[in-house]
Design a protein around this motif. Structure first.
Motif, PDB file in Angstrom:
ATOM      1  N   PRO A 109     -16.020  -1.695   5.105  1.00  0.00           N
ATOM      2  CA  PRO A 109     -16.134  -0.890   3.880  1.00  0.00           C
ATOM      3  C   PRO A 109     -15.104   0.238   3.829  1.00  0.00           C
ATOM      4  O   PRO A 109     -15.434   1.421   3.951  1.00  0.00           O
ATOM      5  N   LEU A 110     -13.839  -0.131   3.640  1.00  0.00           N
ATOM      6  CA  LEU A 110     -12.773   0.874   3.593  1.00  0.00           C
ATOM      7  C   LEU A 110     -12.902   1.786   2.384  1.00  0.00           C
ATOM      8  O   LEU A 110     -12.362   2.901   2.386  1.00  0.00           O
ATOM      9  N   GLN A 111     -13.586   1.340   1.319  1.00  0.00           N
ATOM     10  CA  GLN A 111     -13.733   2.170   0.140  1.00  0.00           C
ATOM     11  C   GLN A 111     -14.495   3.455   0.432  1.00  0.00           C
ATOM     12  O   GLN A 111     -14.320   4.462  -0.261  1.00  0.00           O
ATOM     13  N   ASP A 112     -15.336   3.425   1.475  1.00  0.00           N
ATOM     14  CA  ASP A 112     -16.057   4.645   1.856  1.00  0.00           C
ATOM     15  C   ASP A 112     -15.136   5.677   2.458  1.00  0.00           C
ATOM     16  O   ASP A 112     -15.506   6.854   2.570  1.00  0.00           O
ATOM     17  N   LEU A 113     -13.951   5.267   2.889  1.00  0.00           N
ATOM     18  CA  LEU A 113     -12.940   6.192   3.394  1.00  0.00           C
ATOM     19  C   LEU A 113     -11.910   6.536   2.324  1.00  0.00           C
ATOM     20  O   LEU A 113     -10.926   7.215   2.600  1.00  0.00           O
ATOM     21  N   GLY A 114     -12.135   6.068   1.105  1.00  0.00           N
ATOM     22  CA  GLY A 114     -11.177   6.319   0.041  1.00  0.00           C
ATOM     23  C   GLY A 114      -9.924   5.478   0.151  1.00  0.00           C
ATOM     24  O   GLY A 114      -8.884   5.855  -0.393  1.00  0.00           O
ATOM     25  N   VAL A 115     -10.005   4.339   0.817  1.00  0.00           N
ATOM     26  CA  VAL A 115      -8.840   3.479   1.040  1.00  0.00           C
ATOM     27  C   VAL A 115      -9.007   2.209   0.226  1.00  0.00           C
ATOM     28  O   VAL A 115     -10.053   1.555   0.287  1.00  0.00           O
ATOM     29  N   LYS A 116      -7.993   1.867  -0.530  1.00  0.00           N
ATOM     30  CA  LYS A 116      -7.980   0.625  -1.293  1.00  0.00           C
ATOM     31  C   LYS A 116      -6.847  -0.255  -0.767  1.00  0.00           C
ATOM     32  O   LYS A 116      -5.705  -0.152  -1.212  1.00  0.00           O
ATOM     33  N   ALA A 117      -7.183  -1.064   0.206  1.00  0.00           N
ATOM     34  CA  ALA A 117      -6.174  -1.933   0.816  1.00  0.00           C
ATOM     35  C   ALA A 117      -6.019  -3.200  -0.003  1.00  0.00           C
ATOM     36  O   ALA A 117      -7.007  -3.846  -0.353  1.00  0.00           O
ATOM     37  N   ARG A 118      -4.776  -3.539  -0.309  1.00  0.00           N
ATOM     38  CA  ARG A 118      -4.499  -4.736  -1.095  1.00  0.00           C
ATOM     39  C   ARG A 118      -3.602  -5.666  -0.278  1.00  0.00           C
ATOM     40  O   ARG A 118      -2.424  -5.387  -0.101  1.00  0.00           O
ATOM     41  N   PHE A 119      -4.182  -6.731   0.208  1.00  0.00           N
ATOM     42  CA  PHE A 119      -3.443  -7.708   1.003  1.00  0.00           C
ATOM     43  C   PHE A 119      -3.349  -9.000   0.186  1.00  0.00           C
ATOM     44  O   PHE A 119      -4.101  -9.939   0.405  1.00  0.00           O
ATOM     45  N   ASP A 120      -2.419  -9.026  -0.762  1.00  0.00           N
ATOM     46  CA  ASP A 120      -2.231 -10.239  -1.533  1.00  0.00           C
ATOM     47  C   ASP A 120      -1.319 -11.192  -0.783  1.00  0.00           C
ATOM     48  O   ASP A 120      -0.826 -10.890   0.307  1.00  0.00           O
ATOM     49  N   SER A 121      -1.081 -12.362  -1.362  1.00  0.00           N
ATOM     50  CA  SER A 121      -0.286 -13.380  -0.673  1.00  0.00           C
ATOM     51  C   SER A 121       1.144 -12.922  -0.430  1.00  0.00           C
ATOM     52  O   SER A 121       1.738 -13.234   0.607  1.00  0.00           O
ATOM     53  N   VAL A 122       1.704 -12.158  -1.369  1.00  0.00           N
ATOM     54  CA  VAL A 122       3.084 -11.677  -1.199  1.00  0.00           C
ATOM     55  C   VAL A 122       3.179 -10.722  -0.007  1.00  0.00           C
ATOM     56  O   VAL A 122       4.099 -10.814   0.807  1.00  0.00           O
ATOM     57  N   ALA A 123       2.212  -9.807   0.105  1.00  0.00           N
ATOM     58  CA  ALA A 123       2.228  -8.856   1.221  1.00  0.00           C
ATOM     59  C   ALA A 123       2.033  -9.566   2.556  1.00  0.00           C
ATOM     60  O   ALA A 123       2.696  -9.241   3.546  1.00  0.00           O
ATOM     61  N   VAL A 124       1.127 -10.536   2.594  1.00  0.00           N
ATOM     62  CA  VAL A 124       0.874 -11.268   3.838  1.00  0.00           C
ATOM     63  C   VAL A 124       2.112 -12.046   4.271  1.00  0.00           C
ATOM     64  O   VAL A 124       2.517 -12.004   5.446  1.00  0.00           O
ATOM     65  N   LEU A 125       2.748 -12.738   3.330  1.00  0.00           N
ATOM     66  CA  LEU A 125       3.969 -13.477   3.667  1.00  0.00           C
ATOM     67  C   LEU A 125       5.080 -12.532   4.107  1.00  0.00           C
ATOM     68  O   LEU A 125       5.858 -12.859   5.005  1.00  0.00           O
ATOM     69  N   GLY A 126       5.151 -11.361   3.484  1.00  0.00           N
ATOM     70  CA  GLY A 126       6.155 -10.382   3.891  1.00  0.00           C
ATOM     71  C   GLY A 126       5.946  -9.892   5.304  1.00  0.00           C
ATOM     72  O   GLY A 126       6.898  -9.763   6.084  1.00  0.00           O
ATOM     73  N   MET A 127       4.687  -9.624   5.677  1.00  0.00           N
ATOM     74  CA  MET A 127       4.400  -9.156   7.035  1.00  0.00           C
ATOM     75  C   MET A 127       4.686 -10.243   8.067  1.00  0.00           C
ATOM     76  O   MET A 127       5.227  -9.966   9.140  1.00  0.00           O
ATOM     77  N   ILE A 128       4.329 -11.481   7.741  1.00  0.00           N
ATOM     78  CA  ILE A 128       4.604 -12.582   8.670  1.00  0.00           C
ATOM     79  C   ILE A 128       6.108 -12.785   8.814  1.00  0.00           C
ATOM     80  O   ILE A 128       6.629 -12.973   9.925  1.00  0.00           O
TER      81      ILE A 128
END
Length: 390
Positions: free
Chosen positions: A257-276
């Motif tokens: 539950p990252l939203q309880d820390l005020g964090v909105k993490a967005r791991f879409d396919s473009v970001a995942v492919l970029g990290m890999i």
């Protein structure tokens, strides 16, 4: 040459897939980071969750009835503190205790500053959310009273605040999330080193210790083909480790539950492919470097000791970037390990990275890997390396 490399590669893959230790190391080791992430951020989210009730033990409630009514109106639950509340706070069983001194009402009625005490233990992270919420309520009550007193004397409260500062935050949710989740690049890079470590050790130091390296080199096979075949096997398992680590982080990020820390993490396919795409080239250098170190070692245990120390290498750039973020420059992307953590961080922030940084990062890793492979090939031509055993 290609056929020789392919033959060595198939032979090494078959041998190491039979070795459960190598396979488990490649698959289980990269899961350490996501598990640590899940436990740590789940605990932090439970500590800082704003929706949970605010319980405030109060000593001397009868001395400040208006303050008590204000706290209750804003959702605080007032309780009687135990006699040994100081010991309980130090033991972590209480977060905070509010003390209203007997002379609070006298100072309040005379228009003087009425003081209250908050008993806390600032060394406990778990209590910070409760302490911060109580501080905000007390600050709001104090500000409300100050305005009322000024209005009662015919003075506008704005005179007490000649300058008002309004903060304009330009940080995007992705950038805020990247600052909080800065351990993800570190563990992805760690997986690139961890995944093929046992394979690299067994392929060089292990065979040398068992005496199977000498018969292999007697065959009419170029030493470079032997080294590249073994290296490709190590690279494959390192890439598997990176994939497993990335997949585990995807599951954890969507479950914690990252939203309880005020964090909105967005791991879409473009970001995942970029990290890999940023981390996979590092497996070339990590595997080649581990093979070079393993070639120097005279036994499996000795190589294991050296490479465990080598695992500290990916941690140092991550600590630098976490403590002192830097403005990226093109030349930085040519430095193995550092460039990968820098790239993953920028991808997580949603920065328009472009293709050039990825190419520079891959080129830096390829050059470093080629140098390590050339040195390993040269070492296999020395008798002290082939025949020297502990």
């Amino acid at each position: 040459m290609r056929r020789l490399i392919a033959t060595v590669f198939r032979k090494e893959m078959k041998d190491h897939l039979r070795d459960r230790r190598s396979v488990l190391s490649a698959l289980a080791g990269p899961l350490i980071g996501p598990l640590v992430f899940a436990v740590m951020f789940t605990l932090m989210a439970s500590w800082f969750r704003e929706g949970k009730p605010l319980e405030v033990p109060v000593v001397g409630r009868e001395h400040a009835p208006s303050l008590m009514a204000f706290l209750q109106r804003h959702g605080a639950t007032l309780t009687e503190p135990p006699a040994d509340y100081e010991a309980l706070i130090q033991a972590g069983k209480l977060d905070v205790v509010l003390i209203i001194p007997p002379d609070y009402g006298k100072d309040f009625s005379s228009g003087h500053t009425a003081s209250v005490q908050m008993v806390v233990d600032n060394s406990r992270n778990q209590a910070r959310s409760t302490v911060r919420r109580l501080q905000n309520l007390l600050g709001g009550y104090s500000g409300m009273l100050a305005s009322q007193r000024l209005w009662a004397r015919g003075v506008s409260p704005e005179l007490a605040s000649p300058v008002r500062v309004d903060e304009v935050d330009l940080a995007t949710p992705e950038r805020m999330a990247a600052n909080v989740l800065n351990m993800i690049p570190l563990f992805l890079v760690f997986a690139a080193f961890m995944g093929g470590m046992n394979v690299a050790i067994d392929a060089m130091a292990g065979e040398r210790e068992r005496g199977s390296l000498e018969p292999l080199l007697i065959n009419p096979v170029q030493r470079g083909a032997v080294v590249v075949g073994k290296w490709l096997t190590t690279v494959v398992l390192a890439c598997v480790a990176v994939g497993v680590c990335m997949a585990a982080f995807l599951v954890v990020v969507h479950r914690v539950p990252l939203q309880d820390l005020g964090v909105k993490a967005r791991f879409d396919s473009v970001a995942v492919l970029g990290m890999i795409a940023a981390v996979v080239p590092l497996t070339f250098f990590a595997s080649a470097g581990q093979m070079l170190v393993s070639t120097y070692a005279r036994s499996f245990k000795e190589a294991q000791t050296y490479l465990q120390l080598l695992l500290l290498l990916p941690m140092m750039p991550g600590m630098v970037l976490a403590l002192s973020p830097v403005q990226s420059q093109p030349w930085m992307f040519t430095i193995p390990v550092f460039s990968q953590q820098l790239l993953v961080g920028e991808v997580m922030r949603g920065q328009p990275v472009g293709v050039l940084p990825f190419l520079l990062g891959a080129l830096g890793c390829a050059v470093a890997a080629a140098l390590c492979l050339a040195l390993t090939t040269r070492l296999l031509a020395e008798e002290r390396i082939i025949f020297g055993r502990s």
